[in-house]
Design a protein around this motif. Structure first.
Motif, PDB file in Angstrom:
ATOM      1  N   PHE A   5       0.800  -1.216   0.000  1.00 55.06           N
ATOM      2  CA  PHE A   5       0.000   0.000   0.000  1.00 55.06           C
ATOM      3  C   PHE A   5       0.843   1.281   0.000  1.00 55.06           C
ATOM      4  O   PHE A   5       0.306   2.365   0.161  1.00 55.06           O
ATOM      5  CB  PHE A   5      -0.947  -0.005   1.211  1.00 55.06           C
ATOM      6  N   THR A   8      -0.299   3.612  -2.705  1.00 52.69           N
ATOM      7  CA  THR A   8      -1.651   4.152  -2.604  1.00 52.69           C
ATOM      8  C   THR A   8      -1.838   5.075  -1.400  1.00 52.69           C
ATOM      9  O   THR A   8      -2.639   5.992  -1.466  1.00 52.69           O
ATOM     10  CB  THR A   8      -2.686   3.021  -2.543  1.00 52.69           C
ATOM     11  N   ARG A   9      -1.101   4.808  -0.324  1.00 53.47           N
ATOM     12  CA  ARG A   9      -1.292   5.623   0.896  1.00 53.47           C
ATOM     13  C   ARG A   9      -1.043   7.105   0.615  1.00 53.47           C
ATOM     14  O   ARG A   9      -1.819   7.966   1.039  1.00 53.47           O
ATOM     15  CB  ARG A   9      -0.363   5.143   2.013  1.00 53.47           C
ATOM     16  N   LEU A  11      -1.225   8.628  -2.210  1.00 49.97           N
ATOM     17  CA  LEU A  11      -2.279   9.147  -3.088  1.00 49.97           C
ATOM     18  C   LEU A  11      -3.586   9.357  -2.311  1.00 49.97           C
ATOM     19  O   LEU A  11      -4.287  10.356  -2.536  1.00 49.97           O
ATOM     20  CB  LEU A  11      -2.494   8.162  -4.246  1.00 49.97           C
ATOM     21  N   GLU A  12      -3.874   8.445  -1.395  1.00 55.54           N
ATOM     22  CA  GLU A  12      -5.066   8.596  -0.541  1.00 55.54           C
ATOM     23  C   GLU A  12      -4.968   9.914   0.225  1.00 55.54           C
ATOM     24  O   GLU A  12      -5.942  10.662   0.324  1.00 55.54           O
ATOM     25  CB  GLU A  12      -5.127   7.456   0.483  1.00 55.54           C
ATOM     26  N   ILE A  15      -5.691  12.814  -2.055  1.00 54.51           N
ATOM     27  CA  ILE A  15      -7.128  12.970  -2.332  1.00 54.51           C
ATOM     28  C   ILE A  15      -7.820  13.623  -1.142  1.00 54.51           C
ATOM     29  O   ILE A  15      -8.633  14.544  -1.303  1.00 54.51           O
ATOM     30  CB  ILE A  15      -7.763  11.599  -2.684  1.00 54.51           C
ATOM     31  N   LEU A  69      -2.623   8.682 -11.007  1.00 48.75           N
ATOM     32  CA  LEU A  69      -3.600   7.628 -11.308  1.00 48.75           C
ATOM     33  C   LEU A  69      -3.286   6.982 -12.656  1.00 48.75           C
ATOM     34  O   LEU A  69      -3.401   5.772 -12.818  1.00 48.75           O
ATOM     35  CB  LEU A  69      -5.023   8.198 -11.329  1.00 48.75           C
ATOM     36  N   PHE A 140     -15.106   7.478  -1.688  1.00 48.09           N
ATOM     37  CA  PHE A 140     -13.794   6.823  -1.623  1.00 48.09           C
ATOM     38  C   PHE A 140     -13.713   5.783  -0.499  1.00 48.09           C
ATOM     39  O   PHE A 140     -13.025   4.795  -0.631  1.00 48.09           O
ATOM     40  CB  PHE A 140     -12.684   7.861  -1.435  1.00 48.09           C
ATOM     41  N   ARG A 141     -14.413   6.054   0.616  1.00 42.18           N
ATOM     42  CA  ARG A 141     -14.205   5.198   1.794  1.00 42.18           C
ATOM     43  C   ARG A 141     -15.391   4.318   2.183  1.00 42.18           C
ATOM     44  O   ARG A 141     -15.200   3.229   2.698  1.00 42.18           O
ATOM     45  CB  ARG A 141     -13.850   6.057   3.014  1.00 42.18           C
TER      46      ARG A 141
END
Lengths: 214, 369
Positions: A5, A8-9, A11-12, A15, A69, A140-141
């Motif tokens: 991750f 992605t972390r 990028l999270e 966002i 992305l 998203f969540r």
């Protein structure tokens, strides 16, 4: 499992930062309108400056997220939807910035008796944008919670329409120059546009949510 | 010379790998969630492992259907199955499978040589063809509802869910490739079991490998070659066709298909079921493509997105067309092998020249005992 991750972390976080920026920008807009109507010139200048910085930051974050992305081939199935969502969300803060800029440039002469109504209109528009940001976070969540927030966006957008309509009627019923009436009506429209933009994003989000849940 | 006879089986294996790996990696590769290189590597490795472990499973069932005992006979049967597959796939676009083709070709060999076809085995095979998409559909429907509920409860970020999905696609794809190798290796190499060119026992380092294991390992390598060299285009085509499915549904299709192949191909699972006094089912080669179509229909049912009857009709048509075409090609091929190339297609018969002058009898190919 953290190595999985790592990409992605970050990028999270970006966002989340983007959503925070849009939310903050809209709150600054509300305060800016309030400062202008109270005649606090200095504070208004500060708010105008702040929203320009926040809008530029949102733009930068959006571009960075979009690039990552694509470059990292993430969420291929929802990438188009996420990009569409971020771009349309960017339009909300952009609209808020433009409206404050118009206050700065055109300096409308708002009668004191109407100031509270303009403030209320701005507050309701910002409420719709805040619920919009919440619904985007849910997208998203926690996809099942998106609807809980979306219906509030629609509620406040309708409320903004109703208030704007009432305000315009009051403006045109007052004993003022036609040019001033038209000028005041324009500012009513400019503020109202913030909730209109929020409604546009909400419409998109509703479709994206259906796509994700089937 | 006997090595050459294996080529038709290897070709059938190559074709199986090229076509069927798409069922497990198509969605992930087409949507670029997985690189083709990763899919090909994982697929090849696990298909070989599955083929190796499948040495005692489904091949026995095919062996009961037809005990092919001459290398030229085995060559022709495998070639007939490969030709039938290529013909029906390219001309009709039906979701046909090597399983149905090889069964038709073996029955053709039985008819040609006047051997009785074991009706019990044939019934088992035919009923498994019908059961396979139904079972796969049921499994997919259940898995889809369970996994979707589980994923919602986890409340993962969209990006985290995407990462997990990629991992799940690799694991499910590997499981599917293993199941494909284990279950379908019988289609590729099953007919060569009695005529294997390998010695009973070969020593590779510290390991003693039986003739059948070596044969199936070779078949597995042929399937892996098909995956590596030719499956990319089919993965992209199939995967793009399936993009109306969400990635989660795509994953469930892979899982259900893999499970069905595993259930019908695993000797170990049968042993476990018997040990627990539970009813087992026959170990038969089933079609990965038809299991995948069944899984998609199962998901459509629970999503209430409506069931299209056309794919079901195509599967049913495939059950009839594919074995019939293979049977006919097998009969013609065996006739040519025996009478033109003068090769014995069965141990109980000599080439036509040697048999000249002897009275013909019941078998289609002419009795020469």
């Amino acid at each position: 499992m953290s190595f999985l991750f790592r990409r992605t972390r970050a990028l999270e976080a970006q966002i989340d930062q983007f959503l925070d920026t849009v939310s903050e920008g809209c709150l600054v807009f509300e305060q800016g309108v309030d400062d202008y109507l109270r005649g606090d010139r200095e504070e208004f200048e500060e708010r105008h400056k702040a929203i320009r910085i926040l809008e530029a930051k949102a733009d930068g974050l959006r571009r960075e997220i979009e690039t990552r992305l694509y470059v990292e081939s993430l969420i291929p199935d929802h990438r188009g939807d996420v990009l569409g969502l971020l771009e349309s969300l960017d339009n909300v803060i952009d609209q808020a910035k433009q409206t404050l800029a118009q206050f700065e440039v055109e300096r409308p002469d708002v009668p004191e008796s109407l100031a509270a109504e303009y403030t209320t209109l701005a507050r309701v528009c910002v409420q719709s944008s805040q619920h919009l940001v919440d619904s985007c976070r849910a997208f998203f969540r926690e996809i099942t919670a998106v609807r809980d927030h979306l219906h509030k966006v629609y509620f406040f957008e309708k409320e903004a329409d109703r208030l704007a309509d009432a305000l315009k009627r009051r403006v045109f019923s007052m004993d003022l120059d036609l040019a001033r009436k038209i000028h005041l009506r324009y500012f009513c429209l400019h503020i109202e546009k913030v909730s209109d933009r929020a409604e546009e994003v909400a419409d998109r989000l509703a479709i994206y949510t259906i796509k994700r849940t089937i | 010379m006997s090595w050459l006879f294996l080529t038709s089986g290897l070709f059938l294996g190559w074709s199986l790998g090229a076509n069927d790996a798409a069922n497990f990696f198509g969605t992930a590769v087409a949507t670029r969630m997985l690189r083709f290189r990763t899919a090909a590597l994982v697929g090849s490795l696990f298909v070989v492992l599955g083929a190796w472990s499948g040495a005692q499973g489904t091949a026995k069932t095919l062996g009961h259907l037809g005990a092919i005992d001459a290398p030229a006979g085995a060559f022709t049967v495998a070639l007939a199955a490969a030709a039938a597959l290529a013909l029906t796939l390219s001309k009709s676009g039906l979701p046909v499978s090597s399983t149905q083709a090889i069964v038709g070709a073996i029955v053709g060999w039985n008819l040609f040589n006047g051997r009785a076809t074991d009706l019990k085995t044939l019934t088992e095979l035919l009923s498994s063809w019908i059961l396979c998409p139904i079972l796969s559909g049921g499994l997919a429907a259940g898995l889809f509802l369970a996994i979707r509920r589980f994923v919602y409860r986890l409340r993962l970020h969209l990006l985290e869910a995407d990462t997990w999905l990629r991992v799940a696609f690799i694991v499910a794809g590997a499981f599917g490739a293993y199941g494909l190798g284990q279950n379908n290796i019988a289609n590729v190499m099953g007919v060569f079991v009695r005529v294997s060119p390998f010695p009973e026992l070969t020593r590779i380092g510290p390991w003693a490998v039986t003739s059948v294991e070596l044969l199936f390992l070779l078949g597995g390598v042929a399937i892996a070659a098909g995956i590596t060299t030719y499956s990319r285009r089919i993965m992209v085509r199939l995967g793009t066709g399936l993009t109306s499915l969400s990635p989660l549904a795509g994953l469930v299709v892979v899982l259900a298909t893999a499970l069905v192949l595993f259930l019908f191909g695993s000797v170990e699972l049968q042993r476990l079921l018997r040990a627990a006094h539970l009813p087992g089912w026959p170990l038969v080669p089933v079609s990965a493509t038809q299991a995948a179509v069944g899984a998609i229909l199962g998901i459509s049912l629970v999503r209430r997105s409506g069931i299209r009857l056309k794919p079901l009709g195509k599967i049913a048509l495939g059950w009839v067309v594919s074995p019939l075409v293979a049977l006919l090609i097998s009969l013609v091929g065996l006739y040519v092998a025996q009478n033109v190339f003068e090769l014995p297609v069965s141990n109980s018969r000599r080439p036509a020249a040697a048999a000249a002058g002897e009275a013909p009898s019941a078998p289609l190919g002419g009795e020469s005992r």
